[in-house]
Design an enzyme around this catalytic site. Structure first.
Site, short mmCIF file in Angstrom:
data_model
loop_
_atom_site.label_atom_id
_atom_site.label_comp_id
_atom_site.label_asym_id
_atom_site.label_seq_id
_atom_site.Cartn_x
_atom_site.Cartn_y
_atom_site.Cartn_z
N GLU A 16 0.81 -1.23 0.00
CA GLU A 16 0.00 0.00 0.00
C GLU A 16 0.84 1.28 0.00
O GLU A 16 0.87 2.02 0.98
CB GLU A 16 -0.95 0.03 1.20
N GLU A 26 -6.90 -7.52 -0.57
CA GLU A 26 -7.42 -7.58 0.80
C GLU A 26 -8.90 -7.23 0.76
O GLU A 26 -9.26 -6.14 0.33
CB GLU A 26 -6.68 -6.58 1.71
C1 GAL Z 1 -4.60 -2.40 4.95
C2 GAL Z 1 -3.20 -2.95 5.13
C3 GAL Z 1 -3.19 -4.19 5.97
C4 GAL Z 1 -4.04 -4.00 7.20
C5 GAL Z 1 -5.43 -3.62 6.77
C6 GAL Z 1 -6.38 -3.46 7.93
O1 GAL Z 1 -4.59 -1.04 4.70
O2 GAL Z 1 -2.61 -3.24 3.89
O3 GAL Z 1 -1.87 -4.48 6.35
O4 GAL Z 1 -3.48 -3.00 7.99
O5 GAL Z 1 -5.39 -2.43 6.08
O6 GAL Z 1 -7.67 -3.12 7.49
#
Ligand code: GAL
Length: 632
Positions: A144, A315
């Site tokens: 990110e 994610e």
């Molecule tokens: C994203 C990040 C992850 C985790 C997640 C939590 O922004 O890539 O590592 O922190 O958020 O929602």
């Protein structure tokens, strides 16, 4: 292509004895991918130069033996504490000149050459070791870029690199002075070494200076990423991805994406609704457990463009997150709906974040597919259902859309640098048009501003593009559909000056933006045809008037394929103008019923109900938080 599911996993968080059980359970759930290692530098290299690969070798072997494919992350978003001892000046600095502290993540400055060398070293070691590993089927660079406001750094390393960048761009300080208009307020420079970063000035810095700094910072992200992709490609044939985010505009994702094989993004619909969307309290209440009905789709379409067709969700929110102002539990069904919506927009894979909720550290309140005690959390069964449905369904191929919407990162910087009115935010403007298109039931392609061939689309919408590239202007001349351009499009030169002749300078259109005004949100400018301009209004001159504001001033001009829009339309005017453009271009529309959204993919038509109640539309009832699909 077979669409697949995956999960993010942190073997280093759990005892080794747990890994095989976890892997077997992931495979039984129907997952294909497992992303690992992106924060594990301190465990790969506990002390400078002392490597410990044993645990990672074993983890990859165990996951692979269970039939899973590994996405291997480079760990450069989390340099270990010893790195700071080695490179005390590697920290990024905020606009107040304060260094970011150690103790979370992303504290590095993209411009620090010593840190870049460390990144090249760890990535080389990983790529040499795992580049030929049959279980490593994809890579992720860093994590990110831009998260936690980390693109712009005001460090000495950034200042030095910025001067080099300027010297290459302008070749002489005189050329820079001319381009920036430094005669204004006696800001002329006699040499590049005199130029600082555009922070801590008494009042606003020269916008051309700010814009160049932002272009430079964006190039630094691309360069940092390219350093890694070049190394990985020397040792591995597996595709390389990065996981981008929602509503991050600080760097040009198209430029970074050019060095990657796959664009992916991290989708947290409830967190985003709560913390990064302008919407009424009523709207946020209605969608509090579902997320905004257009925000995810917008990013799916954006990242499909960034990935030149190849994109994933790296994610996917599985339950309450920990980081938004409010962190509700999704309605039952949403973890399935979100995944299907991604597939309907062409996602190759959707990976849930994360496998098991961690009982320690910053994200202990963030849900996973499993609870901290390893019992299934609600999204576990929804993921299983998606896996079964994917296996049973013919491929969701084909994403051709009749409408294109331009998205330009440099315009986000331009209007952040010179908004001229508190509400003029570029993302907000483009998203407003995107929502309007979706409410008409349209599938949308997002395209970069330098798109040189517009013939695949019948309607092209380009709001707020500060400088229209020559390739796009040439494509407009040849375009046979309807292009809706503006407000504020083509109103700056490449050096961030006001062009003369005055904007918009569109081919064949007799139209001049004679004056602009920004307005508080409760001061609408009513339009003759219904609805109003809000936030922003331009006084247009010229002969090609299509519509006037009620005060008689031209509001929309048109000639041939081109329509220029002199303001920010409210919802009613947006609906009318977009529907008319589609009608005139022969694009059928289907007004959506409340929280329902439509998406066509290949031979399949999907309806997604973001509502908390069932919706009936054209004889089809879509359950609350549910999906309906049928051949079209
Ligand atoms: C994203 C990040 C992850 C985790 C997640 C939590 O922004 O890539 O590592 O922190 O958020 O929602």
């Amino acid at each position: 292509m077979k669409r697949t599911l995956g999960v993010c996993y942190y073997p280093e968080h759990w005892p080794d004895a747990q890994w095989a059980k976890d892997a077997a359970r992931m495979a039984a759930l129907g997952l294909t991918w497992v992303r690992i290692a992106e924060f594990a530098w301190s465990r790969m290299e506990p002390e400078p130069g002392r490597m410990d690969w044993g645990w990672l070798d074993r983890a990859i072997a165990i996951l692979g033996a269970a039939g899973l494919k590994v996405v291997l992350g480079t760990p450069t978003a989390t340099p270990p504490r010893w790195m700071l001892t080695r490179h005390p000046d590697m920290l990024a600095m905020d606009a107040q000149g304060r260094p970011r502290g150690f103790g979370s993540r992303r504290h590095y400055c993209f411009s620090h050459r010593g840190y870049r060398a460390e990144c090249a070293r760890i990535v080389t070691l990983m790529a040499e070791r795992y580049g030929g590993n049959p279980h490593v089927a994809a890579w992720q660079t860093d994590n990110e870029y831009g998260c936690h406001d980390t693109v712009l750094s005001y460090s000495p390393a950034a200042a030095a690199a910025f001067r080099d960048w300027l010297a290459q761009k302008y070749q002489s300080p005189q050329a820079l002075n001319r381009a920036w208009g430094n005669v204004f307020w006696s800001m002329d420079y006699a040499g590049f070494d005199e130029i600082g970063l555009p922070n801590l000035t008494v009042t606003e810095a020269n916008p051309s200076h700010v814009m160049d700094f932002r272009r430079f910072a964006s190039d630094e992200v691309a360069g940092f990423n390219r350093l890694q992709t070049d190394i990985i490609r020397r040792h591995s044939a597996a595709p390389i991805a990065h996981n981008y985010m929602g509503r991050i505009t600080e760097f040009d994702h198209f430029a970074t994406g050019a060095d990657l094989d796959i664009a992916s993004w991290d989708s947290y619909p409830l967190g985003f609704l709560s913390d990064r969307l302008e919407a009424s309290a009523e709207h946020k209440r209605a969608f509090v457990r579902q997320g905004d009905p257009d925000f995810q789709a917008f990013h799916h379409d954006l990242y499909r463009a960034v990935g030149r067709g190849r994109w994933w969700i790296m994610e996917q929110q599985p339950g309450p997150v920990n980081w938004a102002p409010y962190n509700p539990d999704p309605l039952p069904g949403m973890a399935r709906l979100w995944a299907w919506e991604a597939f309907a927009h062409g996602a190759e894979a959707v990976c849930y974040f994360r496998w098991r909720q961690a009982p320690f550290a910053q994200e202990q309140m963030h849900a996973g597919l499993l609870r901290p005690d390893s019992a299934p959390a609600p999204a576990f069964d929804e993921a299983a259902q998606v896996a079964r449905e994917l296996a049973a369904m013919p491929d969701v191929a084909g994403t051709a859309a009749p409408v294109a919407l331009v998205f330009d990162y440099a315009s986000a910087w331009a209007w952040a640098t010179q908004p001229q009115g508190r509400d003029f935010d570029y993302f907000r403007l483009v998203f407003h048009f995107y929502r309007g298109l979706r409410e008409l039931g349209l599938s949308v392609d997002i395209i970069p501003p330098d798109t040189a061939d517009l013939s695949p689309w019948k309607v092209v919408v380009a709001p707020g593009v500060a400088t229209l590239p020559p390739a796009f202007l040439a494509a407009l001349e040849r375009f046979g559909g309807i292009a809706l351009i503006g407000p504020r499009s083509n109103s700056k030169t490449a050096d961030f000056a006001t062009p003369v002749p005055l904007p918009p300078n569109l081919p064949g259109l007799d139209c001049t933006v004679a004056r602009v005004e920004s307005l508080p949100p409760d001061v609408p400018v009513p339009l003759d045809g219904g609805g109003a301009f809000l936030h922003w209004r331009e006084k247009l001159e010229g002969n090609d008037v299509l519509e006037r504001a009620r005060d008689g001033v031209p509001a929309v001009m048109a000639a041939g394929s081109i329509r220029y829009l002199g303001g920010w339309p409210d919802d009613a005017a947006r609906y009318r103008l977009l529907a008319a453009a589609c009608d005139d271009a022969g694009v059928p529309t289907e007004t959506m019923n409340g929280p329902l959204r439509r998406r066509d993919a290949g031979g399949v038509r999907f309806y997604f109900n973001y509502g908390a109640e069932p919706v009936t539309h054209r004889g089809i009832t879509v359950p609350a938080a549910g999906v309906h699909w049928s051949p079209r």
